[in-house]
Design a protein around this motif. Structure first.
Motif, PDB file in Angstrom:
ATOM      1  N   GLN A  98       0.853  -1.180   0.000  1.00  0.00           N
ATOM      2  CA  GLN A  98       0.000   0.000   0.000  1.00  0.00           C
ATOM      3  C   GLN A  98       0.892   1.233   0.000  1.00  0.00           C
ATOM      4  O   GLN A  98       1.980   1.233   0.568  1.00  0.00           O
ATOM      5  CB  GLN A  98      -0.923   0.015   1.219  1.00  0.00           C
ATOM      6  N   SER A  99       0.418   2.274  -0.629  1.00  0.00           N
ATOM      7  CA  SER A  99       1.247   3.462  -0.785  1.00  0.00           C
ATOM      8  C   SER A  99       1.510   4.139   0.551  1.00  0.00           C
ATOM      9  O   SER A  99       0.727   4.036   1.493  1.00  0.00           O
ATOM     10  CB  SER A  99       0.572   4.441  -1.744  1.00  0.00           C
ATOM     11  N   ASN A 100       2.634   4.846   0.617  1.00  0.00           N
ATOM     12  CA  ASN A 100       3.008   5.574   1.822  1.00  0.00           C
ATOM     13  C   ASN A 100       2.005   6.680   2.105  1.00  0.00           C
ATOM     14  O   ASN A 100       1.412   7.249   1.193  1.00  0.00           O
ATOM     15  CB  ASN A 100       4.393   6.199   1.643  1.00  0.00           C
ATOM     16  N   ALA A 101       1.855   6.991   3.376  1.00  0.00           N
ATOM     17  CA  ALA A 101       0.963   8.081   3.763  1.00  0.00           C
ATOM     18  C   ALA A 101       1.554   8.815   4.951  1.00  0.00           C
ATOM     19  O   ALA A 101       2.130   8.203   5.856  1.00  0.00           O
ATOM     20  CB  ALA A 101      -0.426   7.550   4.106  1.00  0.00           C
ATOM     21  N   VAL A 102       1.417  10.123   4.936  1.00  0.00           N
ATOM     22  CA  VAL A 102       1.813  10.953   6.068  1.00  0.00           C
ATOM     23  C   VAL A 102       0.614  11.819   6.442  1.00  0.00           C
ATOM     24  O   VAL A 102      -0.058  12.379   5.577  1.00  0.00           O
ATOM     25  CB  VAL A 102       3.047  11.822   5.737  1.00  0.00           C
ATOM     26  N   ILE A 103       0.345  11.873   7.724  1.00  0.00           N
ATOM     27  CA  ILE A 103      -0.784  12.656   8.234  1.00  0.00           C
ATOM     28  C   ILE A 103      -0.231  13.784   9.089  1.00  0.00           C
ATOM     29  O   ILE A 103       0.604  13.553   9.977  1.00  0.00           O
ATOM     30  CB  ILE A 103      -1.754  11.774   9.060  1.00  0.00           C
ATOM     31  N   PHE A 104      -0.684  14.990   8.827  1.00  0.00           N
ATOM     32  CA  PHE A 104      -0.293  16.149   9.621  1.00  0.00           C
ATOM     33  C   PHE A 104      -1.427  16.476  10.591  1.00  0.00           C
ATOM     34  O   PHE A 104      -2.535  16.834  10.171  1.00  0.00           O
ATOM     35  CB  PHE A 104      -0.006  17.353   8.720  1.00  0.00           C
ATOM     36  N   ALA A 105      -1.148  16.321  11.878  1.00  0.00           N
ATOM     37  CA  ALA A 105      -2.106  16.670  12.925  1.00  0.00           C
ATOM     38  C   ALA A 105      -1.787  18.086  13.391  1.00  0.00           C
ATOM     39  O   ALA A 105      -0.762  18.320  14.039  1.00  0.00           O
ATOM     40  CB  ALA A 105      -2.013  15.683  14.079  1.00  0.00           C
ATOM     41  N   ILE A 106      -2.665  19.028  13.054  1.00  0.00           N
ATOM     42  CA  ILE A 106      -2.420  20.448  13.323  1.00  0.00           C
ATOM     43  C   ILE A 106      -3.409  20.909  14.392  1.00  0.00           C
ATOM     44  O   ILE A 106      -4.625  20.819  14.203  1.00  0.00           O
ATOM     45  CB  ILE A 106      -2.600  21.290  12.044  1.00  0.00           C
ATOM     46  N   LEU A 107      -2.896  21.402  15.506  1.00  0.00           N
ATOM     47  CA  LEU A 107      -3.750  21.781  16.635  1.00  0.00           C
ATOM     48  C   LEU A 107      -3.527  23.238  17.014  1.00  0.00           C
ATOM     49  O   LEU A 107      -2.392  23.688  17.202  1.00  0.00           O
ATOM     50  CB  LEU A 107      -3.450  20.886  17.844  1.00  0.00           C
ATOM     51  N   ILE A 135       2.939  10.117  11.249  1.00  0.00           N
ATOM     52  CA  ILE A 135       2.115  11.214  11.761  1.00  0.00           C
ATOM     53  C   ILE A 135       3.043  12.327  12.224  1.00  0.00           C
ATOM     54  O   ILE A 135       3.956  12.097  13.022  1.00  0.00           O
ATOM     55  CB  ILE A 135       1.220  10.754  12.927  1.00  0.00           C
ATOM     56  N   VAL A 136       2.816  13.523  11.707  1.00  0.00           N
ATOM     57  CA  VAL A 136       3.595  14.701  12.090  1.00  0.00           C
ATOM     58  C   VAL A 136       2.684  15.614  12.903  1.00  0.00           C
ATOM     59  O   VAL A 136       1.595  15.983  12.449  1.00  0.00           O
ATOM     60  CB  VAL A 136       4.131  15.449  10.851  1.00  0.00           C
ATOM     61  N   TYR A 137       3.111  15.960  14.116  1.00  0.00           N
ATOM     62  CA  TYR A 137       2.293  16.769  15.017  1.00  0.00           C
ATOM     63  C   TYR A 137       2.761  18.228  14.968  1.00  0.00           C
ATOM     64  O   TYR A 137       3.943  18.526  15.182  1.00  0.00           O
ATOM     65  CB  TYR A 137       2.390  16.230  16.443  1.00  0.00           C
ATOM     66  N   ILE A 138       1.799  19.121  14.696  1.00  0.00           N
ATOM     67  CA  ILE A 138       2.074  20.555  14.604  1.00  0.00           C
ATOM     68  C   ILE A 138       1.184  21.289  15.601  1.00  0.00           C
ATOM     69  O   ILE A 138      -0.040  21.097  15.616  1.00  0.00           O
ATOM     70  CB  ILE A 138       1.792  21.092  13.182  1.00  0.00           C
ATOM     71  N   ALA A 139       1.777  22.112  16.452  1.00  0.00           N
ATOM     72  CA  ALA A 139       1.023  22.969  17.372  1.00  0.00           C
ATOM     73  C   ALA A 139       1.282  24.421  16.990  1.00  0.00           C
ATOM     74  O   ALA A 139       2.405  24.785  16.622  1.00  0.00           O
ATOM     75  CB  ALA A 139       1.443  22.708  18.817  1.00  0.00           C
ATOM     76  N   HIS A 184       0.085  28.807  17.629  1.00  0.00           N
ATOM     77  CA  HIS A 184      -0.688  29.970  18.088  1.00  0.00           C
ATOM     78  C   HIS A 184      -0.416  31.047  17.050  1.00  0.00           C
ATOM     79  O   HIS A 184      -0.957  30.977  15.954  1.00  0.00           O
ATOM     80  CB  HIS A 184      -0.335  30.378  19.524  1.00  0.00           C
ATOM     81  N   THR A 185       0.421  32.037  17.359  1.00  0.00           N
ATOM     82  CA  THR A 185       0.839  32.961  16.298  1.00  0.00           C
ATOM     83  C   THR A 185       1.997  32.375  15.502  1.00  0.00           C
ATOM     84  O   THR A 185       2.266  32.810  14.382  1.00  0.00           O
ATOM     85  CB  THR A 185       1.267  34.314  16.896  1.00  0.00           C
ATOM     86  N   GLU A 186       2.679  31.390  16.088  1.00  0.00           N
ATOM     87  CA  GLU A 186       3.767  30.689  15.418  1.00  0.00           C
ATOM     88  C   GLU A 186       3.489  29.194  15.470  1.00  0.00           C
ATOM     89  O   GLU A 186       2.814  28.704  16.379  1.00  0.00           O
ATOM     90  CB  GLU A 186       5.113  30.998  16.091  1.00  0.00           C
ATOM     91  N   ALA A 187       4.010  28.471  14.507  1.00  0.00           N
ATOM     92  CA  ALA A 187       3.793  27.021  14.436  1.00  0.00           C
ATOM     93  C   ALA A 187       5.118  26.297  14.602  1.00  0.00           C
ATOM     94  O   ALA A 187       6.159  26.766  14.139  1.00  0.00           O
ATOM     95  CB  ALA A 187       3.149  26.646  13.107  1.00  0.00           C
ATOM     96  N   LYS A 188       5.059  25.143  15.263  1.00  0.00           N
ATOM     97  CA  LYS A 188       6.268  24.334  15.415  1.00  0.00           C
ATOM     98  C   LYS A 188       5.884  22.865  15.461  1.00  0.00           C
ATOM     99  O   LYS A 188       4.788  22.491  15.897  1.00  0.00           O
ATOM    100  CB  LYS A 188       7.030  24.729  16.679  1.00  0.00           C
ATOM    101  N   GLU A 189       6.812  22.041  15.005  1.00  0.00           N
ATOM    102  CA  GLU A 189       6.617  20.593  15.082  1.00  0.00           C
ATOM    103  C   GLU A 189       6.958  20.131  16.492  1.00  0.00           C
ATOM    104  O   GLU A 189       7.988  20.517  17.050  1.00  0.00           O
ATOM    105  CB  GLU A 189       7.505  19.886  14.058  1.00  0.00           C
ATOM    106  N   VAL A 190       6.081  19.301  17.071  1.00  0.00           N
ATOM    107  CA  VAL A 190       6.259  18.847  18.449  1.00  0.00           C
ATOM    108  C   VAL A 190       6.190  17.326  18.491  1.00  0.00           C
ATOM    109  O   VAL A 190       5.790  16.670  17.523  1.00  0.00           O
ATOM    110  CB  VAL A 190       5.178  19.450  19.381  1.00  0.00           C
ATOM    111  N   THR A 191       6.581  16.769  19.625  1.00  0.00           N
ATOM    112  CA  THR A 191       6.459  15.328  19.819  1.00  0.00           C
ATOM    113  C   THR A 191       5.004  14.974  20.114  1.00  0.00           C
ATOM    114  O   THR A 191       4.186  15.845  20.440  1.00  0.00           O
ATOM    115  CB  THR A 191       7.343  14.856  20.975  1.00  0.00           C
ATOM    116  N   GLU A 192       4.698  13.687  20.033  1.00  0.00           N
ATOM    117  CA  GLU A 192       3.328  13.252  20.317  1.00  0.00           C
ATOM    118  C   GLU A 192       2.942  13.560  21.756  1.00  0.00           C
ATOM    119  O   GLU A 192       1.813  13.996  22.033  1.00  0.00           O
ATOM    120  CB  GLU A 192       3.194  11.754  20.038  1.00  0.00           C
ATOM    121  N   GLU A 193       3.852  13.355  22.689  1.00  0.00           N
ATOM    122  CA  GLU A 193       3.551  13.632  24.096  1.00  0.00           C
ATOM    123  C   GLU A 193       3.277  15.112  24.314  1.00  0.00           C
ATOM    124  O   GLU A 193       2.329  15.482  25.016  1.00  0.00           O
ATOM    125  CB  GLU A 193       4.719  13.173  24.975  1.00  0.00           C
TER     126      GLU A 193
END
Length: 383
Positions: free
Chosen positions: A207-216, A250-254, A256-265
């Motif tokens: 099955q093809s690769n997939a990446v999901i961006f979780a943006i909060l 899964i890439v986690y993004i948090a 506010h006025t700025e965005a940054k990649e964070v760990t799942e925890e």
């Protein structure tokens, strides 16, 4: 010494011995129905979201009464008549006394209530029910295949094998054929020559690769209710992806006025404050895609959850960046936590997006987290 047959075919009527099995099957069916009916509440159960995923869940189920005749204490005659096309279970008459209902709500009743008991199920059983009708939408084959699923297919019948793989139907047919050749009628005296066994092959499907961006959105306008609903959605989304797809990322993004990649925890536990500029998150996702996930090799799914409050002057830029994201993505999902049905700045801009890749879901209470999951990950009809 006469050789004893390995198998004896019994002609005894076993229907009377299946009562326990039928009751068990009926109970399991009732449990499945109760779980399905309670899925919206179970998905938003805080004790599950905050657990390590190894606990059990209690589901209320109405008791199952055995079918039996009820004595008519009023000693009145009742007559019921069908229309000629009656089926089993059709109601032919109603006892007026039974129209009285048990107490419900604020008023007191004079009839007994229904017995309800709690049954426990594991998180795995709950996930089986929840994820059964979910899949990554618009998944495409890419040049680089890493995701694989294994399917077991029974494709052949052999004379040698282990007893757990015996094919009963083929075995009886072979016995019937051999007896017919010997001039005997019916089934009986099954010998080792009659035995037939099923064999299987494990088919690995790429099955093809997939990446999901979780943006909060973690800005100051996101209250406890908004954060809980958002994290509930991403909690179940993460478990769904890891359960059904082996190599999904899964890439986690948090932001506010700025965005940054964070760990799942950090994504699920860290709190922030400040204003809201959603375009910073979209630009960060585009940068990560350019650096690490070329669209020719990856299926890309960004999911953004927010309360809808955004700097008004930033909305136009958000729409432009979403259009760019949809050019390289299979789907863009936007979830808005809007408990009081207010007009949000983001939806006022996003409602004009007509691209079919753009999907949105409005969550007004905790139970609608389930609706958002089944909306974004609905199975596509097979053609």
């Amino acid at each position: 010494m006469e050789q004893q047959p390995l198998f004896i075919v019994s002609r005894e009527d076993w229907s009377l011995h299946r009562k326990g099995y039928n009751d068990q099957a009926r109970h399991q069916q009732r449990v499945r129905e109760a779980i399905k009916n309670n899925l919206p509440d179970l998905v938003s159960d805080e004790s599950i979201i905050l657990s390590d995923g190894r606990r059990t869940v209690k589901v209320p189920i109405k008791s199952l009464d055995e079918a039996h005749f009820i004595y008519n204490y009023n000693k009145k005659q009742h007559v019921g008549q069908g229309d000629g096309d009656s089926q089993v279970g059709d109601v032919l008459g109603v006892d007026p006394q039974l129209s009285k209902k048990p107490g419900k709500g604020q008023d007191a009743g004079d009839q007994p209530g229904e017995d309800v008991f709690d049954t426990e199920i594991s998180i795995d059983e709950l996930e089986d029910m929840l994820f059964d009708e979910m899949e990554l939408p618009n998944l495409e084959q890419k040049q680089k295949d890493q995701m694989q699923t294994t399917e077991i297919v029974f494709h052949d019948i052999r004379k040698k094998g282990i007893m757990s793989n015996i094919d009963k139907k083929r075995t009886l047919l072979e016995n019937l054929r051999r007896n017919a050749n010997e001039g005997k009628a019916g089934i009986g005296g099954i010998s080792p020559d009659d035995l037939r066994y099923k064999t299987w092959t494990e088919i690995v499907k790429p099955q093809s690769n997939a990446v999901i961006f979780a943006i909060l959105d973690v800005s100051g306008s996101m209250g406890a209710f908004e954060k809980f609903c958002s994290r509930s959605y991403f909690f179940w989304m993460s478990r769904f992806l890891r359960r059904k797809y082996e190599h999904v990322e899964i890439v986690y993004i948090a932001h506010h006025t700025e965005a940054k990649e964070v760990t799942e925890e950090e994504f699920f536990t860290r709190g922030e404050s400040g204003g809201t500029i959603c375009s910073s998150a979209y630009q960060r996702v585009l940068d990560i895609i350019e650096q690490r996930y070329p669209p020719a090799l990856w299926n890309i799914y960004p999911f953004h959850f927010s309360d809808g409050d955004n700097l008004t002057s930033d909305n136009e830029r958000c729409v432009r960046l979403i259009e760019k994201l949809m050019e390289v993505s299979n789907m863009f999902g936007y979830g808005e936590i809007n408990q009081y049905n207010r007009n949000s700045t983001l939806m006022s801009a996003y409602k004009h997006i007509s691209n079919k890749k753009f999907k949105f879901s409005i969550i007004k209470d905790k139970g609608e987290v389930y609706k958002a999951l089944t909306h974004f990950f609905a199975k596509q009809p097979t053609t």
